[in-house]
Motif scaffolding. Structure first.
Motif, PDB file in Angstrom:
ATOM      1  N   ARG A 219       0.803  -1.368   0.043  1.00  0.00           N
ATOM      2  CA  ARG A 219       0.111   0.097  -0.121  1.00  0.00           C
ATOM      3  C   ARG A 219       0.866   1.294   0.068  1.00  0.00           C
ATOM      4  NH1 ARG A 219      -4.588  -2.913   2.103  1.00  0.00           N
ATOM      5  NH2 ARG A 219      -5.732  -3.038   0.194  1.00  0.00           N
ATOM      6  N   GLU A 220       1.989   1.147   0.487  1.00  0.00           N
ATOM      7  CA  GLU A 220       2.807   2.497   0.573  1.00  0.00           C
ATOM      8  C   GLU A 220       3.597   2.629  -0.994  1.00  0.00           C
ATOM      9  OE1 GLU A 220       6.207   2.431   3.143  1.00  0.00           O
ATOM     10  OE2 GLU A 220       4.967   1.525   4.838  1.00  0.00           O
ATOM     11  N   LEU A 221       3.713   1.425  -1.667  1.00  0.00           N
ATOM     12  CA  LEU A 221       3.939   1.874  -3.083  1.00  0.00           C
ATOM     13  C   LEU A 221       2.932   2.097  -3.972  1.00  0.00           C
ATOM     14  CD1 LEU A 221       6.272  -1.419  -3.482  1.00  0.00           C
ATOM     15  CD2 LEU A 221       6.904   0.727  -3.137  1.00  0.00           C
ATOM     16  N   CYS A 222       1.705   1.795  -3.708  1.00  0.00           N
ATOM     17  CA  CYS A 222       0.646   2.322  -4.448  1.00  0.00           C
ATOM     18  C   CYS A 222       0.313   3.784  -4.289  1.00  0.00           C
ATOM     19  CB  CYS A 222      -0.529   1.268  -4.093  1.00  0.00           C
ATOM     20  SG  CYS A 222      -0.292  -0.118  -4.654  1.00  0.00           S
ATOM     21  N   ALA A 223      -0.220   4.423  -5.413  1.00  0.00           N
ATOM     22  CA  ALA A 223      -0.775   5.657  -5.397  1.00  0.00           C
ATOM     23  C   ALA A 223      -2.167   5.536  -5.340  1.00  0.00           C
ATOM     24  CB  ALA A 223      -0.290   6.279  -6.822  1.00  0.00           C
ATOM     25  N   LYS A 224      -2.965   6.460  -4.745  1.00  0.00           N
ATOM     26  CA  LYS A 224      -4.301   6.374  -4.239  1.00  0.00           C
ATOM     27  C   LYS A 224      -4.888   7.456  -5.120  1.00  0.00           C
ATOM     28  CE  LYS A 224      -7.563   4.182  -1.505  1.00  0.00           C
ATOM     29  NZ  LYS A 224      -7.410   4.673  -0.138  1.00  0.00           N
ATOM     30  N   HIS A 225      -6.008   6.840  -5.784  1.00  0.00           N
ATOM     31  CA  HIS A 225      -6.704   8.003  -6.512  1.00  0.00           C
ATOM     32  C   HIS A 225      -8.009   8.342  -5.765  1.00  0.00           C
ATOM     33  CE1 HIS A 225      -9.940   8.903  -9.877  1.00  0.00           C
ATOM     34  NE2 HIS A 225      -8.814   9.681 -10.229  1.00  0.00           N
ATOM     35  N   LYS A 226      -8.658   9.385  -6.017  1.00  0.00           N
ATOM     36  CA  LYS A 226      -9.884   9.617  -4.945  1.00  0.00           C
ATOM     37  C   LYS A 226     -11.087   9.113  -5.049  1.00  0.00           C
ATOM     38  CE  LYS A 226     -11.672  12.998  -8.792  1.00  0.00           C
ATOM     39  NZ  LYS A 226     -11.876  14.515  -9.126  1.00  0.00           N
ATOM     40  N   SER A 227     -11.185   8.075  -6.246  1.00  0.00           N
ATOM     41  CA  SER A 227     -12.348   7.027  -6.261  1.00  0.00           C
ATOM     42  C   SER A 227     -12.254   6.032  -5.571  1.00  0.00           C
ATOM     43  CB  SER A 227     -12.395   6.542  -7.808  1.00  0.00           C
ATOM     44  OG  SER A 227     -11.227   5.716  -8.030  1.00  0.00           O
ATOM     45  N   GLY A 228     -10.922   5.934  -4.630  1.00  0.00           N
ATOM     46  CA  GLY A 228     -10.465   4.723  -3.800  1.00  0.00           C
ATOM     47  C   GLY A 228      -9.884   3.686  -4.486  1.00  0.00           C
ATOM     48  N   LEU A 229      -9.680   3.826  -5.995  1.00  0.00           N
ATOM     49  CA  LEU A 229      -8.551   2.996  -6.761  1.00  0.00           C
ATOM     50  C   LEU A 229      -7.419   2.993  -6.191  1.00  0.00           C
ATOM     51  CD1 LEU A 229      -8.501   0.940  -9.074  1.00  0.00           C
ATOM     52  CD2 LEU A 229      -8.090   3.054 -10.446  1.00  0.00           C
ATOM     53  N   GLU A 230      -6.553   1.941  -6.128  1.00  0.00           N
ATOM     54  CA  GLU A 230      -4.980   2.039  -5.853  1.00  0.00           C
ATOM     55  C   GLU A 230      -4.358   1.691  -7.244  1.00  0.00           C
ATOM     56  OE1 GLU A 230      -3.824   0.800  -1.598  1.00  0.00           O
ATOM     57  OE2 GLU A 230      -5.383  -0.444  -2.522  1.00  0.00           O
ATOM     58  N   MET A 231      -3.186   2.051  -7.523  1.00  0.00           N
ATOM     59  CA  MET A 231      -2.365   2.049  -8.729  1.00  0.00           C
ATOM     60  C   MET A 231      -0.965   1.800  -8.517  1.00  0.00           C
ATOM     61  SD  MET A 231      -1.404   5.022 -11.377  1.00  0.00           S
ATOM     62  CE  MET A 231      -0.568   6.002 -10.452  1.00  0.00           C
ATOM     63  N   LEU A 232      -0.406   0.670  -9.102  1.00  0.00           N
ATOM     64  CA  LEU A 232       0.935   0.579  -9.333  1.00  0.00           C
ATOM     65  C   LEU A 232       1.206   1.175 -10.628  1.00  0.00           C
ATOM     66  CD1 LEU A 232       1.844  -2.978  -7.831  1.00  0.00           C
ATOM     67  CD2 LEU A 232       2.963  -0.723  -7.372  1.00  0.00           C
ATOM     68  N   ALA A 233       1.877   2.324 -10.543  1.00  0.00           N
ATOM     69  CA  ALA A 233       2.260   2.890 -11.847  1.00  0.00           C
ATOM     70  C   ALA A 233       3.360   2.128 -12.891  1.00  0.00           C
ATOM     71  CB  ALA A 233       2.766   4.167 -11.738  1.00  0.00           C
ATOM     72  N   GLY A 234       3.251   2.465 -14.051  1.00  0.00           N
ATOM     73  CA  GLY A 234       4.300   2.008 -15.230  1.00  0.00           C
ATOM     74  C   GLY A 234       5.654   2.359 -15.033  1.00  0.00           C
ATOM     75  N   SER A 235       6.534   1.391 -15.253  1.00  0.00           N
ATOM     76  CA  SER A 235       7.905   1.812 -15.202  1.00  0.00           C
ATOM     77  C   SER A 235       8.319   2.733 -16.165  1.00  0.00           C
ATOM     78  CB  SER A 235       8.692   0.336 -15.592  1.00  0.00           C
ATOM     79  OG  SER A 235      10.112   0.828 -15.721  1.00  0.00           O
ATOM     80  N   GLU A 236       9.376   3.682 -15.723  1.00  0.00           N
ATOM     81  CA  GLU A 236       9.749   4.499 -16.779  1.00  0.00           C
ATOM     82  C   GLU A 236      10.881   4.048 -17.401  1.00  0.00           C
ATOM     83  OE1 GLU A 236      10.699   8.175 -14.319  1.00  0.00           O
ATOM     84  OE2 GLU A 236       8.615   8.472 -13.789  1.00  0.00           O
ATOM     85  N   GLN A 237      11.348   2.895 -17.295  1.00  0.00           N
ATOM     86  CA  GLN A 237      12.453   2.325 -17.865  1.00  0.00           C
ATOM     87  C   GLN A 237      12.012   1.402 -19.249  1.00  0.00           C
ATOM     88  OE1 GLN A 237      15.234  -0.054 -15.481  1.00  0.00           O
ATOM     89  NE2 GLN A 237      14.984   1.294 -13.897  1.00  0.00           N
ATOM     90  N   PHE A 238      12.328   1.581 -20.505  1.00  0.00           N
ATOM     91  CA  PHE A 238      11.985   0.994 -21.756  1.00  0.00           C
ATOM     92  C   PHE A 238      12.091  -0.471 -21.661  1.00  0.00           C
ATOM     93  CE2 PHE A 238      12.399   5.513 -22.628  1.00  0.00           C
ATOM     94  CZ  PHE A 238      11.032   5.695 -23.584  1.00  0.00           C
ATOM     95  N   GLU A 239      13.127  -0.805 -20.986  1.00  0.00           N
ATOM     96  CA  GLU A 239      13.623  -2.201 -20.968  1.00  0.00           C
ATOM     97  C   GLU A 239      13.249  -3.084 -19.835  1.00  0.00           C
ATOM     98  OE1 GLU A 239      16.758  -0.370 -18.636  1.00  0.00           O
ATOM     99  OE2 GLU A 239      15.665   0.199 -20.539  1.00  0.00           O
ATOM    100  N   ARG A 240      12.268  -2.498 -18.926  1.00  0.00           N
ATOM    101  CA  ARG A 240      11.816  -3.336 -17.851  1.00  0.00           C
ATOM    102  C   ARG A 240      10.351  -2.915 -17.475  1.00  0.00           C
ATOM    103  NH1 ARG A 240      15.324  -3.737 -12.796  1.00  0.00           N
ATOM    104  NH2 ARG A 240      13.694  -5.280 -12.341  1.00  0.00           N
ATOM    105  N   PRO A 241       9.345  -3.697 -17.245  1.00  0.00           N
ATOM    106  CA  PRO A 241       9.776  -5.226 -16.777  1.00  0.00           C
ATOM    107  C   PRO A 241      10.030  -5.898 -18.077  1.00  0.00           C
ATOM    108  CG  PRO A 241       7.435  -4.712 -16.214  1.00  0.00           C
ATOM    109  CD  PRO A 241       7.985  -3.341 -16.616  1.00  0.00           C
ATOM    110  N   GLY A 242      10.920  -6.791 -17.896  1.00  0.00           N
ATOM    111  CA  GLY A 242      11.379  -7.579 -19.030  1.00  0.00           C
ATOM    112  C   GLY A 242      11.401  -8.937 -18.762  1.00  0.00           C
ATOM    113  N   ALA A 243      12.144  -9.706 -19.678  1.00  0.00           N
ATOM    114  CA  ALA A 243      12.306 -11.223 -19.455  1.00  0.00           C
ATOM    115  C   ALA A 243      12.663 -11.489 -18.321  1.00  0.00           C
ATOM    116  CB  ALA A 243      12.968 -11.833 -20.658  1.00  0.00           C
ATOM    117  N   GLN A 244      13.771 -10.875 -17.693  1.00  0.00           N
ATOM    118  CA  GLN A 244      14.394 -11.137 -16.199  1.00  0.00           C
ATOM    119  C   GLN A 244      13.436 -11.174 -15.208  1.00  0.00           C
ATOM    120  OE1 GLN A 244      14.854  -8.438 -18.131  1.00  0.00           O
ATOM    121  NE2 GLN A 244      15.675  -6.667 -17.072  1.00  0.00           N
ATOM    122  N   ASP A 245      12.275 -10.392 -15.414  1.00  0.00           N
ATOM    123  CA  ASP A 245      11.286  -9.806 -14.374  1.00  0.00           C
ATOM    124  C   ASP A 245      10.038 -11.033 -14.404  1.00  0.00           C
ATOM    125  OD1 ASP A 245      12.670  -7.785 -13.304  1.00  0.00           O
ATOM    126  OD2 ASP A 245      11.983  -6.800 -15.215  1.00  0.00           O
TER     127      ASP A 245
END
Length: 373
Positions: A183-209
């Motif tokens: 829950r600390e890693l998730c951003a909270k939207h006013k609707s109550g929805l929680e979000m794990l945002a997309g990576s800013e790295q173009f190669e991750r998450p990749g095969a190694q993940d």
């Protein structure tokens, strides 16, 4: 990670769906084989679950046939009760284990919905974000949306939220990723929805993940009631992990030739992976009378009926995107009403089925009308 192939022998589609969800919630990825093909024509399953609740005699005969042809396969018999005589019959027929259904549970299993685009720009993020917002708003239950797209994830932008962390932080912290830390890693939207945002790295998450992504889905399945995944439009090791975790796979397509062709190839690939074709639902986005491919043509090409149709409304969608306010919360447009109807169908399919069927027929008529006159 190794994957188990499972076959469910039953005439009860609701049982098949619930059991599939239960199997996928375990520690090993499970691919459900389709029973539309004779079992002799498929790769030998690791596990077969035989439903003997309504017809014990037929169930016992099925167990005997399976045991004769697949000596190393684990066979589970499922009944309504634990009658000692019935257990003995099942074991003599060749079953390895015997279980009662329904399985007592303290908490219903979570529901994982994966949205996959037939092509870039099909509207996958628009559909997944608005569905997630509506799920959180309507159910008031713990709802999470995960942006799996490396580099180009836009879920945070659509929600108007600036996240401190991304999905990579969760993948790199699995050794201590409990409910509170998640829950600390998730951003909270006013609707109550929680979000794990997309990576800013173009190669991750990749095969190694890929292994970490599998584990992430097991963690969030225990902490949230609904998990919505924007999986983008690329088949890779991470999106495949999402497909295996999905209770329903929504393929978002547009009514144009490239999109329909890609959707057909995507559907074929999903079935080749053994993910389970019965979990696929086709969503037709940006439907209008300006396109020359009719709904019936699309359904014939894909081999699936269109589950829901969203109208083409570029102005309304772009305004919502630029303002960072999801359509479900911004206005009372037709497309917003369609997101409401679509989401209510997910929440309570039996209660809204008749109404949705009428709306789908109306949408199909409107979509096709332009080609008739």
């Amino acid at each position: 990670m190794a994957q188990l192939a499972a076959l469910v022998v039953t005439q009860d589609e609701e049982f098949r769906r619930q059991l599939g969800r239960l199997l996928r919630s375990g520690g090993v990825p499970v691919a459900l084989l389709e029973d539309r093909r004779p079992i002799a024509e498929q790769s030998p399953p690791d596990l077969v679950v035989v439903d003997i609740r309504s017809d014990a005699a037929s169930g016992m005969a099925a167990i005997e046939r399976l045991r004769a042809s697949h000596t190393t396969t684990a066979i589970f018999a499922v009944a309504q009760g634990t009658d000692p005589e019935l257990i003995l019959q099942a074991m003599r027929a060749g079953a390895n284990e015997f279980f009662m259904w329904p399985v007592p549970e303290a908490k219903p299993p979570s529901v994982t919905l994966v949205f996959f685009g037939a092509k870039g720009g099909a509207g996958t993020t628009t559909v997944s974000v608005n569905c997630a917002v509506e799920l959180a708003r309507l159910t008031k239950r713990q709802t999470l949306i995960i942006d799996l797209k490396p580099g180009f994830g836009e879920v945070a932008l659509f929600l108007g939220v600036r996240p401190r962390y991304t999905v990579l932080d969760a993948l790199e912290s699995l050794h201590r990723l409990d409910k509170d830390f998640l829950r600390e890693l998730c951003a909270k939207h006013k609707s109550g929805l929680e979000m794990l945002a997309g990576s800013e790295q173009f190669e991750r998450p990749g095969a190694q993940d890929a292994g970490a992504v599998e584990e992430l889905f097991r963690v969030v399945g225990k902490s949230h009631d609904y998990v919505v995944v924007d999986a983008g439009n690329q088949i890779n090791s991470c999106s495949i992990a999402a497909l295996y975790a999905a209770d329903t796979i929504f393929v978002v397509a547009n009514p144009d030739v490239p999109s329909v062709r890609n959707a057909q190839r995507l559907v074929d690939r999903v079935r080749q992976l053994g993910v389970g074709g019965e979990r696929i639902r086709i969503l037709l986005n940006r439907a209008s009378d300006q396109h020359m491919i009719g709904q019936k043509q699309i359904e014939t090409a894909l081999g699936y009926g269109i589950h829901h149709t969203f109208p083409s409304d570029y102005k309304t969608v772009s305004t919502a995107l630029n303002s960072g306010v999801p359509l479900a919360l911004a206005n009372h447009s037709e497309i917003a009403a369609q997101f409401d109807s679509f989401t209510r169908q997910i929440i309570s399919p039996g209660e809204v089925g008749d109404k949705v069927a009428v709306e789908k027929r109306r949408a199909a008529f409107s979509f096709s009308f332009g080609f008739l006159g």
